[in-house]
Design a protein around this motif. Structure first.
Motif, PDB file in Angstrom:
ATOM      1  N   LEU A   1      29.593 -13.948  -7.473  1.00  0.00           N
ATOM      2  CA  LEU A   1      28.342 -14.487  -8.002  1.00  0.00           C
ATOM      3  C   LEU A   1      28.402 -14.571  -9.520  1.00  0.00           C
ATOM      4  O   LEU A   1      28.812 -13.615 -10.175  1.00  0.00           O
ATOM      5  CB  LEU A   1      27.167 -13.582  -7.610  1.00  0.00           C
ATOM      6  N   ASN A   2      27.985 -15.702 -10.070  1.00  0.00           N
ATOM      7  CA  ASN A   2      27.907 -15.791 -11.526  1.00  0.00           C
ATOM      8  C   ASN A   2      26.568 -15.213 -11.990  1.00  0.00           C
ATOM      9  O   ASN A   2      25.693 -14.896 -11.171  1.00  0.00           O
ATOM     10  CB  ASN A   2      28.106 -17.234 -12.001  1.00  0.00           C
ATOM     11  N   GLU A   3      26.389 -15.086 -13.287  1.00  0.00           N
ATOM     12  CA  GLU A   3      25.192 -14.439 -13.841  1.00  0.00           C
ATOM     13  C   GLU A   3      23.911 -15.165 -13.440  1.00  0.00           C
ATOM     14  O   GLU A   3      22.920 -14.540 -13.071  1.00  0.00           O
ATOM     15  CB  GLU A   3      25.313 -14.364 -15.372  1.00  0.00           C
ATOM     16  N   GLN A   4      23.937 -16.484 -13.504  1.00  0.00           N
ATOM     17  CA  GLN A   4      22.744 -17.265 -13.162  1.00  0.00           C
ATOM     18  C   GLN A   4      22.368 -17.054 -11.690  1.00  0.00           C
ATOM     19  O   GLN A   4      21.199 -16.863 -11.358  1.00  0.00           O
ATOM     20  CB  GLN A   4      22.994 -18.749 -13.431  1.00  0.00           C
ATOM     21  N   ARG A   5      23.368 -17.083 -10.813  1.00  0.00           N
ATOM     22  CA  ARG A   5      23.109 -16.905  -9.376  1.00  0.00           C
ATOM     23  C   ARG A   5      22.579 -15.492  -9.098  1.00  0.00           C
ATOM     24  O   ARG A   5      21.713 -15.308  -8.250  1.00  0.00           O
ATOM     25  CB  ARG A   5      24.402 -17.168  -8.591  1.00  0.00           C
ATOM     26  N   ARG A   6      23.085 -14.500  -9.815  1.00  0.00           N
ATOM     27  CA  ARG A   6      22.589 -13.125  -9.655  1.00  0.00           C
ATOM     28  C   ARG A   6      21.111 -13.040 -10.012  1.00  0.00           C
ATOM     29  O   ARG A   6      20.328 -12.405  -9.313  1.00  0.00           O
ATOM     30  CB  ARG A   6      23.384 -12.158 -10.535  1.00  0.00           C
ATOM     31  N   LYS A   7      20.724 -13.699 -11.109  1.00  0.00           N
ATOM     32  CA  LYS A   7      19.316 -13.681 -11.530  1.00  0.00           C
ATOM     33  C   LYS A   7      18.431 -14.388 -10.504  1.00  0.00           C
ATOM     34  O   LYS A   7      17.312 -13.947 -10.237  1.00  0.00           O
ATOM     35  CB  LYS A   7      19.170 -14.308 -12.914  1.00  0.00           C
ATOM     36  N   GLU A   8      18.942 -15.477  -9.921  1.00  0.00           N
ATOM     37  CA  GLU A   8      18.191 -16.170  -8.874  1.00  0.00           C
ATOM     38  C   GLU A   8      17.988 -15.250  -7.665  1.00  0.00           C
ATOM     39  O   GLU A   8      16.913 -15.230  -7.070  1.00  0.00           O
ATOM     40  CB  GLU A   8      18.926 -17.437  -8.440  1.00  0.00           C
TER      41      GLU A   8
END
Length: 187
Positions: free
Chosen positions: A107-114
């Motif tokens: 998971l990239n950072e943006q996907r983790r935040k989502e």
């Protein structure tokens, strides 16, 4: 027939049901590690109806970052693959006969935040469900008082117990959310 007694145990059971449902929703969130629960929300168009994936196939985790989906009926392989691809999980299955292999990407950072936002949404829905149960309990207490079945002291005591149960279950939701958020954001 109208209920004429107050049952705190029943209210707690209903609140616990909301908490368990929330924990099930959290288990289906992808955290970068393979988990068979990730595919639980997927519905497959099969035999003229929408069915849960787990009624058409066996999901296993052979490696830390790999899911294996063994489809029982060869004619359903394409439908299962399509359902997994079209889900919002971002997964891309590779078909090998009746087995679908799904690599779980990092998971990239943006996907983790989502994912954290989705977890917070699930938590809020569960808290609302717990509060609805509290409201039902308090309404029943007020009705019993109005009908003369409870005294003012009983109403105060029962209302306090309902509020304590509500606080306890909301705290349990918050703890589960914090643990899942930490797990999602852990790189």
């Amino acid at each position: 027939m109208a209920q004429t007694t107050f049952d705190l145990a029943d209210l707690k059971r209903r609140m616990q049901g909301a908490v368990q449902s929330f924990k099930g929703d959290l288990a289906s969130l992808r955290t970068g590690r393979a988990s068979a629960n990730v595919l639980d929300p997927i519905q497959v168009e099969a035999y003229g109806a929408r069915q849960p994936l787990n009624q058409l196939a066996t999901v296993s985790v052979p490696e830390a970052r790999l899911l294996s989906v063994q489809v029982w009926d060869r004619s359903m392989v394409a439908a299962v693959e399509k359902a997994i691809r079209e889900s919002d999980l971002g997964l891309n299955p590779q078909t090998e006969g009746q087995v679908l292999r799904i690599r779980i990407p990092e998971l990239n950072e943006q996907r983790r935040k989502e994912m954290v936002k989705v977890a917070h949404k699930y938590a809020e829905e569960s808290k609302v469900a717990v509060r609805h149960v509290r409201r039902d309990g308090l309404d029943l207490i007020k009705k019993l008082e109005k009908d003369g079945h409870l005294t003012k002291d009983d109403v105060t005591r029962e209302s306090d117990q309902v509020q304590k149960a509500t606080d306890q279950h909301i705290a349990e939701i918050d703890q589960a959310l914090a643990a899942k958020e930490k797990e999602i954001l852990h790189v």
